[in-house]
Design an enzyme around this catalytic site. Sequence first.
Site, PDB file in Angstrom:
ATOM      1  N   SER A 162      29.685  41.812  30.926  1.00 29.17           N
ATOM      2  CA  SER A 162      29.441  42.736  32.041  1.00 29.17           C
ATOM      3  C   SER A 162      27.993  43.111  32.307  1.00 29.17           C
ATOM      4  CB  SER A 162      30.257  44.013  31.850  1.00 29.17           C
ATOM      5  OG  SER A 162      31.572  43.756  32.246  1.00 29.17           O
ATOM      6  N   LYS A 195      24.900  53.225  34.247  1.00 27.53           N
ATOM      7  CA  LYS A 195      26.299  52.892  34.530  1.00 27.53           C
ATOM      8  C   LYS A 195      27.147  54.134  34.268  1.00 27.53           C
ATOM      9  CE  LYS A 195      29.718  49.302  33.225  1.00 27.53           C
ATOM     10  NZ  LYS A 195      29.905  48.079  32.406  1.00 27.53           N
ATOM     11  N   SER A 223      31.325  43.992  34.985  1.00 29.13           N
ATOM     12  CA  SER A 223      31.682  45.281  35.538  1.00 29.13           C
ATOM     13  C   SER A 223      30.492  46.183  35.890  1.00 29.13           C
ATOM     14  CB  SER A 223      32.581  46.042  34.543  1.00 29.13           C
ATOM     15  OG  SER A 223      31.878  46.293  33.344  1.00 29.13           O
TER      16      SER A 223
HETATM   17  N1  GLN Z   1      35.032  40.833  32.787  1.00 33.00           N
HETATM   18  C1  GLN Z   1      35.396  41.145  31.434  1.00 33.00           C
HETATM   19  C2  GLN Z   1      36.620  42.027  31.418  1.00 33.00           C
HETATM   20  O1  GLN Z   1      37.093  42.354  32.472  1.00 33.00           O
HETATM   21  C3  GLN Z   1      34.254  41.783  30.715  1.00 33.00           C
HETATM   22  C4  GLN Z   1      34.074  43.218  31.029  1.00 33.00           C
HETATM   23  C5  GLN Z   1      32.941  43.848  30.308  1.00 33.00           C
HETATM   24  O2  GLN Z   1      32.099  43.186  29.696  1.00 33.00           O
HETATM   25  N2  GLN Z   1      32.943  45.155  30.328  1.00 33.00           N
HETATM   26  O3  GLN Z   1      37.111  42.403  30.385  1.00 33.00           O
END
Ligand code: GLN
Length: 472
Positions: free
Chosen positions: A173, A74, A149
Site C-alpha cells: 500500500s 494517512k 490503499s
Molecule cells: N492491497 C492489499 C490489500 O488490500 C494491501 C493493502 C495494504 O498494504 N494495506 O490487502
Amino acid sequence: MKTAQQIANDVRAGESALVAVEASLAAIKARNEELNVFLYVDEDGARTAAEAVDAKVRRGEDPGLLAGVPIALKDNMCTTGIPTTCSSKILEGWKPPYNATVVDMLAAQGAISMGKTNLDEFAMGSSTENSAFGPTRNPLDPTRVPGGSSGGSAAAVAAEMTPLSLGSDTGGSIRQPAALCGLVGVKPTYGLVSRYGLIAFASSLDQIGPFASTVTDAALLLEAISGHDPMDSTSLPEPAPSLVAHVNDGVAGKRIALVRELVEGADDAVVASVNRAVEVLKDAGATIVELSIPELHLGLSAYYLIAPAEASSNLARYDGVRFGNRIDGDDVTAMMEATRTAGFGAEVKRRIMLGTYALSAGYFDAYYGQALKVRTRMIEAFAAAYQQADMIIGATTPSVAFTFGSKTNDPMAMYLNDVFTIPTNLAGEAALSVPFGTGEADLPIGVQLLGPGRSEARLFAAARVLEIADGR
Ligand code: GLN
C-alpha cells in the site's frame, strides 16, 4: 514545489516556515475538491506549528531534520483531538486521545502536519475506491486511480500539496500507489518504524513508510521516523540508521538479482523499464545475476489468509461500545450486529469473513497453519537469494494506473495488483519503488528494489542511480 530538503534548509537559514505552509494550503485548496485527497485539513494547527518552528529558529535552537516541511498523514494514524477515520463509517467522528509515535517524532523534527488523507477503508484495497468517503483521483490523470490503499497520501505529494507524506504498507500500500503516481515509496524493514498509534490491519505485516518525489527526501523522512520505540513490542532495538548520508553511495561492486517471478505477467512497458533499469545499474558498476524464486508464487495465497485472519481479530474491537458510531438495538448482540452491518463496507466485511473462516475450528491447520508454513518458506527463499545478491530488482506493479471501476467487480483482479509487493511484507524485509520510465498514456512506471532487513541505505543508493539516469 521545493523539495523537503530545500524547505528545511531555507527554514534553518531564517525563512519563515509559514511560507511553505501557506503554499501547501493554497495547493490543497486548488485541487482537493476535484481529487478528494484530504479528509481533514488542519489549517490552524499547521499555522501554529509553523510559528513554533520559527520561534525555535529565532532562539537559535535546532529546528529539526524536517524544519517547516509540510507533511500529509494517512488517516489510519492517530492524532490527538483530530478525527481519525480509517475511511470507515464505523470510526466517523472518533477523535483519538493520543498521537501515534510517528506523529510525535515528526513534530519533534519540525515537520508540519497538514492533515489526514483518504485511504481504502482500514487500508484494505489497491485503488482507494474502497473509502467510505469516495475515491481519490490520480493527480496525473483524474480518470484513473492513484493506487491504494495509501492513495490519498500518494496523491498529496503527486499534486504537490505537500512534499512529503506517510502511508502504511501491509501488502504493497505504499509502493503500489507510489508507482502509480510517479513517486518514491518505501516499505521499511518490519520494526524499523514504530506501529504505536497506527490503527492495526494485519499487525505482523503493517509498517509505516514515506512517500516523496525524490529519493533523498524519502531517505530524510525515513531517517526522521525510524528508531526504537518502547511502546511497540515489535520495534527493533537498534537506533535509526543513517540514510541521507549514503544516498549517493552508488552501486559499484553490488550484486543485484533480477528475479523472474517479479516481472512475470507484467505489461511489456513495465518489463522494458525493469530491463532498462538493470542496464543502468550494470553500467554504474553492479554485477547482475538472474534468479528464479518459485516460492514467490505462493505469496498472494498466503497473504490472503494471514492478513484477513489478523484483520478479523483486530477489527473485533469495533463493536459500537468503545469507538466511533453505534447503531442501537434491542440488546447488546443486536446493537453490535447493527453497528457492524452499517459501519463496515463490503471489502472489510469480505476480509472479516475470510479471516474468521480461516481461523475457525476444523479449518485452522488447513488454511492459517498452512499459510504460516508458506511464510516460513518465503523467508528462507529470500535468505537464500541474499546469499547470492545484495539486493533484488523487479517490477512494483503489473501495469500503470488503471481507470476507475475497472477492477471493482472482481476482487481477485484487484488482489493481483499486489503480486510483486506482498512477498516483502511476508518476509518482514525492506523494499522501495522508484519511478523509472513511462508506459501507456505516458503514465509513470515504478521499479522495485528489495533487500534484506535493514538494507534501506543500500536500496536508496541504487534508487538514486536510477533517478539520475531518469533525468531527475
Ligand atoms: N492491497 C492489499 C490489500 O488490500 C494491501 C493493502 C495494504 O498494504 N494495506 O490487502
